[in-house]
Write an enzyme that holds these catalytic residues in place. Structure first.
Site, PDB file in Angstrom:
ATOM      1  N   CYS A  81      11.685 -27.906  -5.687  1.00 46.75           N
ATOM      2  CA  CYS A  81      11.687 -27.360  -7.011  1.00 46.75           C
ATOM      3  C   CYS A  81      10.737 -26.174  -7.214  1.00 46.75           C
ATOM      4  O   CYS A  81      11.113 -25.215  -7.837  1.00 46.75           O
ATOM      5  CB  CYS A  81      11.311 -28.503  -7.915  1.00 46.75           C
ATOM      6  SG  CYS A  81      11.580 -28.213  -9.595  1.00 46.75           S
ATOM      7  N   ASN A 108      13.677 -23.914  -1.648  1.00 51.90           N
ATOM      8  CA  ASN A 108      14.360 -24.356  -2.873  1.00 51.90           C
ATOM      9  C   ASN A 108      15.832 -24.025  -2.716  1.00 51.90           C
ATOM     10  O   ASN A 108      16.171 -22.983  -2.150  1.00 51.90           O
ATOM     11  CB  ASN A 108      13.839 -23.590  -4.100  1.00 51.90           C
ATOM     12  CG  ASN A 108      12.546 -24.166  -4.613  1.00 51.90           C
ATOM     13  OD1 ASN A 108      12.124 -25.240  -4.197  1.00 51.90           O
ATOM     14  ND2 ASN A 108      11.919 -23.444  -5.529  1.00 51.90           N
ATOM     15  N   GLY A 109      16.714 -24.861  -3.275  1.00 48.07           N
ATOM     16  CA  GLY A 109      18.146 -24.598  -3.186  1.00 48.07           C
ATOM     17  C   GLY A 109      18.819 -25.657  -2.342  1.00 48.07           C
ATOM     18  O   GLY A 109      18.263 -26.738  -2.115  1.00 48.07           O
ATOM     19  N   HIS A 141      36.756 -42.303 -37.437  1.00 44.78           N
ATOM     20  CA  HIS A 141      37.698 -42.250 -36.309  1.00 44.78           C
ATOM     21  C   HIS A 141      37.165 -43.009 -35.104  1.00 44.78           C
ATOM     22  O   HIS A 141      37.641 -42.827 -33.989  1.00 44.78           O
ATOM     23  CB  HIS A 141      38.007 -40.798 -35.953  1.00 44.78           C
ATOM     24  CG  HIS A 141      38.609 -40.047 -37.096  1.00 44.78           C
ATOM     25  ND1 HIS A 141      39.881 -40.279 -37.548  1.00 44.78           N
ATOM     26  CD2 HIS A 141      38.080 -39.114 -37.921  1.00 44.78           C
ATOM     27  CE1 HIS A 141      40.124 -39.501 -38.593  1.00 44.78           C
ATOM     28  NE2 HIS A 141      39.037 -38.781 -38.841  1.00 44.78           N
ATOM     29  N   ARG A 191       7.801 -28.273 -13.796  1.00 40.76           N
ATOM     30  CA  ARG A 191       9.213 -28.147 -13.437  1.00 40.76           C
ATOM     31  C   ARG A 191       9.838 -29.477 -13.039  1.00 40.76           C
ATOM     32  O   ARG A 191      11.048 -29.580 -12.911  1.00 40.76           O
ATOM     33  CB  ARG A 191       9.367 -27.154 -12.287  1.00 40.76           C
ATOM     34  CG  ARG A 191       9.030 -25.724 -12.656  1.00 40.76           C
ATOM     35  CD  ARG A 191       9.008 -24.853 -11.431  1.00 40.76           C
ATOM     36  NE  ARG A 191      10.297 -24.825 -10.776  1.00 40.76           N
ATOM     37  CZ  ARG A 191      11.243 -23.914 -11.011  1.00 40.76           C
ATOM     38  NH1 ARG A 191      11.011 -22.961 -11.874  1.00 40.76           N
ATOM     39  NH2 ARG A 191      12.390 -23.959 -10.381  1.00 40.76           N
ATOM     40  N   LYS A 246      12.841 -28.751 -15.366  1.00 47.38           N
ATOM     41  CA  LYS A 246      12.885 -27.719 -16.402  1.00 47.38           C
ATOM     42  C   LYS A 246      14.020 -26.732 -16.159  1.00 47.38           C
ATOM     43  O   LYS A 246      14.684 -26.305 -17.088  1.00 47.38           O
ATOM     44  CB  LYS A 246      11.546 -26.986 -16.447  1.00 47.38           C
ATOM     45  CG  LYS A 246      11.460 -25.878 -17.472  1.00 47.38           C
ATOM     46  CD  LYS A 246      11.510 -26.422 -18.886  1.00 47.38           C
ATOM     47  CE  LYS A 246      11.477 -25.345 -19.947  1.00 47.38           C
ATOM     48  NZ  LYS A 246      11.970 -25.869 -21.242  1.00 47.38           N
ATOM     49  N   TRP A 270      11.817 -31.735  -5.502  1.00 50.07           N
ATOM     50  CA  TRP A 270      12.596 -32.616  -6.373  1.00 50.07           C
ATOM     51  C   TRP A 270      13.811 -32.986  -5.543  1.00 50.07           C
ATOM     52  O   TRP A 270      14.637 -32.133  -5.233  1.00 50.07           O
ATOM     53  CB  TRP A 270      12.992 -31.851  -7.631  1.00 50.07           C
ATOM     54  CG  TRP A 270      13.606 -32.669  -8.710  1.00 50.07           C
ATOM     55  CD1 TRP A 270      13.034 -33.703  -9.389  1.00 50.07           C
ATOM     56  CD2 TRP A 270      14.908 -32.505  -9.274  1.00 50.07           C
ATOM     57  NE1 TRP A 270      13.895 -34.191 -10.331  1.00 50.07           N
ATOM     58  CE2 TRP A 270      15.054 -33.483 -10.288  1.00 50.07           C
ATOM     59  CE3 TRP A 270      15.979 -31.642  -9.031  1.00 50.07           C
ATOM     60  CZ2 TRP A 270      16.215 -33.613 -11.044  1.00 50.07           C
ATOM     61  CZ3 TRP A 270      17.124 -31.768  -9.781  1.00 50.07           C
ATOM     62  CH2 TRP A 270      17.240 -32.737 -10.774  1.00 50.07           C
ATOM     63  N   GLU A 286      16.430 -37.582 -24.166  1.00 50.30           N
ATOM     64  CA  GLU A 286      15.766 -37.100 -22.952  1.00 50.30           C
ATOM     65  C   GLU A 286      14.276 -37.415 -22.916  1.00 50.30           C
ATOM     66  O   GLU A 286      13.734 -37.648 -21.834  1.00 50.30           O
ATOM     67  CB  GLU A 286      16.028 -35.611 -22.694  1.00 50.30           C
ATOM     68  CG  GLU A 286      15.401 -34.647 -23.675  1.00 50.30           C
ATOM     69  CD  GLU A 286      15.684 -33.182 -23.306  1.00 50.30           C
ATOM     70  OE1 GLU A 286      15.849 -32.382 -24.220  1.00 50.30           O
ATOM     71  OE2 GLU A 286      15.741 -32.863 -22.112  1.00 50.30           O
ATOM     72  N   GLU A 319      22.093 -31.681 -30.787  1.00 49.93           N
ATOM     73  CA  GLU A 319      20.797 -31.282 -30.212  1.00 49.93           C
ATOM     74  C   GLU A 319      19.721 -32.340 -30.518  1.00 49.93           C
ATOM     75  O   GLU A 319      18.901 -32.675 -29.665  1.00 49.93           O
ATOM     76  CB  GLU A 319      20.405 -29.899 -30.769  1.00 49.93           C
ATOM     77  CG  GLU A 319      18.983 -29.444 -30.508  1.00 49.93           C
ATOM     78  CD  GLU A 319      18.632 -29.274 -29.034  1.00 49.93           C
ATOM     79  OE1 GLU A 319      19.526 -29.346 -28.169  1.00 49.93           O
ATOM     80  OE2 GLU A 319      17.430 -29.102 -28.754  1.00 49.93           O
ATOM     81  N   LYS A 369      17.600 -34.403 -27.720  1.00 56.62           N
ATOM     82  CA  LYS A 369      16.128 -34.396 -27.673  1.00 56.62           C
ATOM     83  C   LYS A 369      15.600 -35.820 -27.630  1.00 56.62           C
ATOM     84  O   LYS A 369      14.708 -36.142 -26.860  1.00 56.62           O
ATOM     85  CB  LYS A 369      15.605 -33.653 -28.910  1.00 56.62           C
ATOM     86  CG  LYS A 369      14.394 -32.848 -28.684  1.00 56.62           C
ATOM     87  CD  LYS A 369      14.655 -31.425 -28.273  1.00 56.62           C
ATOM     88  CE  LYS A 369      15.509 -31.253 -27.057  1.00 56.62           C
ATOM     89  NZ  LYS A 369      15.830 -29.882 -26.765  1.00 56.62           N
TER      90      LYS A 369
END
Ligand code: F6R
Length: 609
Positions: A2, A96-97, A505, A27, A604, A70, A489, A482, A486
């Site tokens: 990460c 990273n990746g 419904h 992160r 992040k 990570w 998480e 949203e 929030k």
């Protein structure tokens, strides 16, 4: 992935590497490690503090690389932590990746007798570089030869025991930058670790490699040609990236909202012409294209996607242009149907590095569609790959949950909507009225921050509930999404966002005394409808927290608890109603003793698919 840091210079590398890893902790990561020339490698599963605790006093060298991992391939163990090395322990690498063809590389090398130590895709690259790195070869040539065989994404930093005062870094799809300091060259995957040392930054682009030595750095492109990269100035202060005395970055970042709104609006309100000036849209071609666009597609992930949903309603209501909003991870795989002549893609991303958003942009570009970015991180990949765009100017966001950046995204959409609307018939009077309301937002947002005690009290009351429903209509419907995101998480409470009209419904079946709802019910054009939806919940003995506008006493007869925000233009209310929801989630998470700034399983910036 990460986080990556590196250094070559006059000082001992270890202190910077460790400080850099600490700066990158936000992160999200599960293990950490570093390599320092002449001293060797150290790794630990768990926190950076555990790595720091095991560093001997004489762990010194003038260059090094370090990493927070990570896990993507292989469990978060010490063995799988970076740096990785080759069979002869000559080459040391942090990555990273994702190396997509790592199994083939591994199989091929194993057939040649190479023994692997970890389960990671990154080790395949370290081993491949080591395998190709013959006695007469320079490290950069071995790295280049290895990367030519790799499929996937990487931000990579490589060191060698044979060339101790050198670090080679390369980028393909995973961000890397250099910090040009007085006493050496710093490397990092974002600016945070570099800020205390230098303001001079060089951003690498995909396909580029930097060869860093004690003499400085040289950048080459994929064809090995030298590239003259501009040195840009980092504007964020190191202090801005710290907590400023708040218990959590998330709270600090929510409390900055007044300043964030001012910064996002600064220099962009043209009162004389009753419109918004957006620098990125000034170019004649872009301006012409936008003026005649018949369709807008907005894309992003998570909160950025929800900001896009609000943007859609704003643009459609004010400017009358049809807008679709697509989750980037879906859009990138869909069959294209847009006509490039009159379609514009707007990509929204705080980090500017989200892999799915980037791929959605690239897919649109392949079709010839004009791409615009709404981005917070200056110089990020989205900012560089889109044709034009608007920066949020929200400042660094360290808490994993997006707060101030989300608000600035919504605000940028208000500016975009105003700009487009004034070109398509919104009257000067209406434009002026909208601007006047925009100008009141910093003060109104700050007024909400004086009400934290009331929000905290309600949050404590509901902190141990198992589920939550968030409901809203029209401009408030995406705010319900949203708000629920929030809460889930950072507090791990199951929460769902719904359009309040959808209740009958299906979701109404969930309601009982233990299933509370938070209903966004400001006095806007949907108020009467929303109030009826609250009645439906009350009739099923559901508890209701209502979020409404100042002076609305009517709601107290319907709701168990009421939170208030100041009144403003209906289209701008999302900027204000978001704030109590962020604080509500924050105080619930705090009451539940959750790791608010670094929720479990999240990072992040999501730079892999
Ligand atoms: C939620 C959150 C995420 C991000 C999403 C996109 O609080 O932070 O949902 O909004 O990962 O990230 P960016 O905006 O960096 O592309």
């Amino acid at each position: 992935m990460c986080g990556i840091v590196g250094y070559v210079g006059k000082k001992n590398a270890a202190p910077f590497l460790l400080e850099g890893l600490s700066a990158l902790e936000y992160r999200g990561y599960d293990s950490a490690g570093m390599y320092v020339s002449g001293a060797g490698a150290l790794k630990r599963a768990g926190k950076v503090a555990e790595l720091i605790a095991c560093v001997p006093d004489d762990f010194e060298g003038k260059s090094g690389i370090a990493h927070t991992r990570w896990a993507t391939h292989g469990a978060p163990t010490e063995l799988n932590a970076h740096p990785h090395t080759d069979a002869s322990k000559t080459v040391w690498l942090v990555h990273n990746g994702i190396i997509e063809n790592h199994s083939e590389i591994r199989k091929d090398l194993e057939a040649k007798g190479v023994v692997f130590a970890s389960q990671t895709d990154s080790e395949a690259l370290a081993q491949l570089i080591g395998h190709l790195y013959t006695e007469d070869m320079l490290l950069e040539d071995a790295v280049r030869a290895a990367l030519a065989q790799v499929q996937g994404t990487y931000g990579v930093a490589v060191a060698s025991t044979r060339e101790p005062e050198k670090v080679v870094v390369a980028r393909m799809g995973s961000p890397l930058m250099l910090g040009v300091g007085e006493d050496g060259i710093y490397v990092a995957s974002d600016a945070t670790p570099i800020l205390p040392y230098t303001r001079k930054a060089v951003y690498l682009d995909d396909g580029e490699m930097a060869i860093i030595t004690d003499q400085g750095y040289v950048i080459t492109d994929a064809d090995e040609a030298h590239v003259d990269k501009p040195v840009t100035s980092l504007e964020w202060s190191a202090e801005a990236a710290q907590k400023k005395g708040y218990e959590h970055f998330m709270l600090k970042e929510i409390m900055e909202v007044g300043e964030v709104i001012e910064n996002t609006l600064r220099g962009r309100l043209d009162t004389a012409n009753a419109t918004a000036i957006l620098g990125g849209f000034q170019d004649t071609d872009i301006h012409g294209y936008l003026k005649h666009a018949k369709r807008i597609i907005i894309t992003g992930c998570g909160s950025a996607y929800y900001a896009g949903l609000i943007g859609k309603t704003m643009i459609e209501e004010l400017a009358g242009i049809p807008v679709e909003v697509e989750i980037a991870s879906e859009l990138r795989y869909r069959r294209p149907t847009a006509d490039p002549k009159d379609t514009v893609l707007i990509a929204v991303s705080q980090s500017g590095e989200t892999a799915d958003t980037l791929e959605a942009i690239r897919a649109a570009k392949r079709q010839g569609i004009l791409t615009l970015g709404i981005v917070n991180v200056v110089g990020s990949t989205v900012a560089r790959e889109t044709d034009a765009g608007v920066y949020n100017h929200a400042g660094p966001e360290i808490g994993v949950a997006s707060t101030k950046a989300f608000i600035s995204q919504v605000l940028v959409f208000a500016l975009v909507a105003l700009h487009l609307a004034r070109e398509r018939g919104l009257s000067k009077q209406e434009g002026s009225d909208f601007i006047k309301e925009l100008e009141t937002l910093p003060e109104k947002a700050r007024a909400i921050l004086t009400r934290t005690k009331a929000i905290e009290a309600v949050a404590k009351k509901y902190a141990h509930t198992r589920d939550f429903l968030y409901l809203g209509r029209k401009f408030q419907c995406p705010i319900a999404f949203e708000g629920a995101l929030k809460l889930k998480e950072i507090s791990y409470i199951h929460a769902e966002g719904y359009g309040a009209g959808e209740m009958k419904h299906g979701p109404l079946a969930l309601i009982d005394t233990d299933f509370p709802s938070l209903v966004l019910a400001p006095r806007d054009s949907m108020y009467e409808k929303t109030a009826s939806n609250i009645e439906e919940i009350r009739a099923r003995s559901g508890k209701v927290i209502a979020l409404t506008t100042d002076g609305n006493d009517d709601i107290t007869r319907l709701a168990d608890d009421v939170l208030y925000v100041p009144e403003t233009h209906e289209a701008l209310l999302p900027v204000l109603t978001t704030i109590p929801l962020q604080l509500f989630a924050y105080y619930i998470a705090k009451e539940r003793d959750c790791p608010i700034d670094k929720p479990r399983n999240l990072a992040k910036s999501v730079t892999v698919e």
